[in-house]
Scaffold this motif. Structure first.
Motif, mmCIF file in Angstrom:
data_model
loop_
_atom_site.group_PDB
_atom_site.id
_atom_site.type_symbol
_atom_site.label_atom_id
_atom_site.label_comp_id
_atom_site.label_asym_id
_atom_site.label_seq_id
_atom_site.Cartn_x
_atom_site.Cartn_y
_atom_site.Cartn_z
ATOM 1 N N GLU A 39 0.876 -1.187 0.000
ATOM 2 C CA GLU A 39 0.000 0.000 0.000
ATOM 3 C C GLU A 39 0.904 1.226 0.000
ATOM 4 N N GLU A 40 0.622 2.169 -0.900
ATOM 5 C CA GLU A 40 1.437 3.382 -0.980
ATOM 6 C C GLU A 40 0.614 4.609 -0.608
ATOM 7 N N VAL A 41 1.148 5.412 0.291
ATOM 8 C CA VAL A 41 0.551 6.699 0.661
ATOM 9 C C VAL A 41 1.515 7.785 0.189
ATOM 10 N N ILE A 42 1.003 8.750 -0.585
ATOM 11 C CA ILE A 42 1.861 9.795 -1.136
ATOM 12 C C ILE A 42 1.656 11.108 -0.388
ATOM 13 N N VAL A 43 2.774 11.725 -0.024
ATOM 14 C CA VAL A 43 2.760 13.031 0.647
ATOM 15 C C VAL A 43 3.466 14.047 -0.249
ATOM 16 N N HIS A 44 2.789 15.159 -0.520
ATOM 17 C CA HIS A 44 3.397 16.275 -1.255
ATOM 18 C C HIS A 44 3.709 17.369 -0.246
ATOM 19 N N THR A 45 4.988 17.675 -0.075
ATOM 20 C CA THR A 45 5.355 18.713 0.898
ATOM 21 C C THR A 45 4.970 20.102 0.421
ATOM 22 N N GLY A 46 4.811 20.256 -0.913
ATOM 23 C CA GLY A 46 4.512 21.575 -1.470
ATOM 24 C C GLY A 46 5.751 22.415 -1.714
ATOM 25 N N GLN A 47 6.940 21.804 -1.589
ATOM 26 C CA GLN A 47 8.195 22.574 -1.661
ATOM 27 C C GLN A 47 8.282 23.449 -2.898
ATOM 28 N N HIS A 48 8.047 22.861 -4.058
ATOM 29 C CA HIS A 48 8.094 23.638 -5.298
ATOM 30 C C HIS A 48 6.666 23.901 -5.745
ATOM 31 N N TYR A 49 6.183 25.091 -5.464
ATOM 32 C CA TYR A 49 4.831 25.462 -5.905
ATOM 33 C C TYR A 49 4.846 25.600 -7.417
ATOM 34 N N ASP A 50 3.934 24.926 -8.066
ATOM 35 C CA ASP A 50 3.947 24.865 -9.526
ATOM 36 C C ASP A 50 2.512 24.915 -10.037
ATOM 37 N N ASN A 51 2.192 25.968 -10.771
ATOM 38 C CA ASN A 51 0.843 26.105 -11.315
ATOM 39 C C ASN A 51 0.468 24.944 -12.234
ATOM 40 N N ASN A 52 1.497 24.310 -12.832
ATOM 41 C CA ASN A 52 1.217 23.195 -13.735
ATOM 42 C C ASN A 52 0.736 21.952 -12.990
ATOM 43 N N MET A 53 0.949 21.916 -11.668
ATOM 44 C CA MET A 53 0.548 20.729 -10.904
ATOM 45 C C MET A 53 -0.899 20.863 -10.445
ATOM 46 N N SER A 54 -1.786 20.944 -11.410
ATOM 47 C CA SER A 54 -3.212 21.060 -11.150
ATOM 48 C C SER A 54 -3.847 19.676 -11.285
ATOM 49 N N GLU A 55 -5.162 19.638 -11.230
ATOM 50 C CA GLU A 55 -5.907 18.387 -11.426
ATOM 51 C C GLU A 55 -5.536 17.747 -12.760
ATOM 52 N N VAL A 56 -5.367 18.590 -13.792
ATOM 53 C CA VAL A 56 -5.035 18.091 -15.132
ATOM 54 C C VAL A 56 -3.679 17.390 -15.126
ATOM 55 N N PHE A 57 -2.730 17.946 -14.377
ATOM 56 C CA PHE A 57 -1.394 17.349 -14.294
ATOM 57 C C PHE A 57 -1.483 15.901 -13.819
ATOM 58 N N PHE A 58 -2.191 15.674 -12.732
ATOM 59 C CA PHE A 58 -2.265 14.327 -12.175
ATOM 60 C C PHE A 58 -3.070 13.392 -13.073
#
Length: 361
Positions: free
Chosen positions: A31-50
């Motif tokens: 089982e994998e749980v993913i954590v995003h620290t938010g270190q590099h704020y990136d407008n491209n990382m939207s819903e569409v990105f994922f």
């Protein structure tokens, strides 16, 4: 079922982690749980990105960014400690050399949780780089070091890792899997070549963003003077990093180069596929140039990916305009064998197997 927590902080880390996430999902052993620290704020990382990148969305987003190294790393550790206490994973997986990497590794180690470091053993031998400090410390406190190259293994051997209770494995470079996977669809998902009216093999792709270059005005000028000289022979296309844009504007520096807005991953792949050559200070892009059979000029004084230089696929030019242009001309008349296997194949599967083995001990 065993559980891992994957800690990520920058867009390239998400692209790499997507490879392993797909393997994990297909085997259904972890089982994998993913954590995003938010270190590099990136407008491209939207819903569409994922969605487009087929990347699992993080369960946690800490939104920690825009701080100094100490404050950022400290806040990450404070938040990660709560998450790890709640999730109780069997191991924590970290990638590369960011503040998120060292924060994740340190927090896990202090909580007696096993640490897996993907992209271990890389060295620039430049201790003024925060990334160098992060990667050295992360390697030392990890339980499983997954090294992309023979050079990475040699670096660890020279530091005495064979005497430490740490499992060191040459896994290959997981970015190779990512490029292979996303290249199949990048042409369908990106129209950047036609939008910019670019001609295949008739433009140079450049990226300049590293702090060691942007914070040193003489270095920055040297690099852009070199790029401007190249642009007289072939168009230079440069997705402009916000930091670089700000410093050019503050110092009223203008160059005859085709600056464009930062691009998404599919656009970058298409630019790589179609360009004549790459000029960059990015470690990741040096390899991606190779994966796309392109020569590379490295706008730094050193590189972690020394095998690219020793095998003639890249040249270190630093911020020297003359060296940049001589090397550019050299590569116009060189044909290289890009079929040479420097970074392995099916790396995600190998990493998955090594993690399974670690968790079963």
């Amino acid at each position: 079922m065993k559980k891992i927590v994957t800690i990520l902080g920058a867009r390239p880390q998400f692209v790499k982690a997507a490879v392993l996430s797909r393997v994990i999902a297909s085997h259904k052993k972890i089982e994998e749980v993913i954590v995003h620290t938010g270190q590099h704020y990136d407008n491209n990382m939207s819903e569409v990105f994922f969605t487009e990148m087929e990347i699992p969305k993080p369960k946690y987003n800490l939104q920690i960014n825009g701080l100094g190294h100490g404050a950022m790393t400290g806040q990450m550790m404070e938040n990660l400690e709560e998450i790890l206490f709640c999730e109780k994973p069997d191991a924590v997986v970290v990638y590369g050399d960011t503040n998120s990497t060292i924060a994740g590794a340190l927090t896990a180690k202090k909580m007696h949780i096993k640490v897996v470091h993907i992209e271990a053993g890389l060295r620039s031998f430049n201790m003024e780089m925060p990334e160098e400090v992060n990667r050295i410390l992360t390697d030392r406190i990890s339980d499983l070091l997954l090294c992309p190259t023979d050079t990475a293994i040699e670096n660890l051997d020279s530091e005495g890792f064979e005497n430490l209770p740490i499992n060191v494995v040459k896994s290959g470079d997981i970015m190779k899997d990512a490029v292979d996977f996303y290249s199949k669809t990048s042409g369908e998902k990106s129209s950047i070549i036609s939008d910019l009216e670019l001609v295949k093999d008739n433009f140079v792709l450049a990226t300049i963003h590293r702090q060691e270059n942007t914070d040193d005005l003489e270095k920055l000028k040297g690099i852009f003077i070199g790029l401007e000289e190249i642009s007289k022979k072939k168009q230079v296309v440069l997705p402009l990093h916000p930091r670089t844009r700000k410093i050019l504007k503050q110092n009223n520096l203008n160059f005859d180069i085709k600056f464009i807005e930062p691009v998404g991953y599919f656009d970058m792949l298409e630019l790589l596929k179609n360009c004549n050559l790459v000029v960059t200070d990015s470690g990741g892009l040096q390899k991606e140039a190779f994966f796309n059979k392109k020569h590379c000029l490295i706008a730094r004084e050193e590189t972690e990916w020394v095998e690219l230089v020793s095998n003639g696929f890249a040249i270190i030019v630093g911020s020297n305009p003359k060296e940049m242009n001589v090397s550019f001309e050299l590569f116009q008349n060189v044909k290289s064998d890009f079929s040479l296997e420097l970074y392995g194949d099916k790396v995600g599967d190998k990493i998955h197997s090594e993690i399974i083995q670690l968790l079963s001990n």
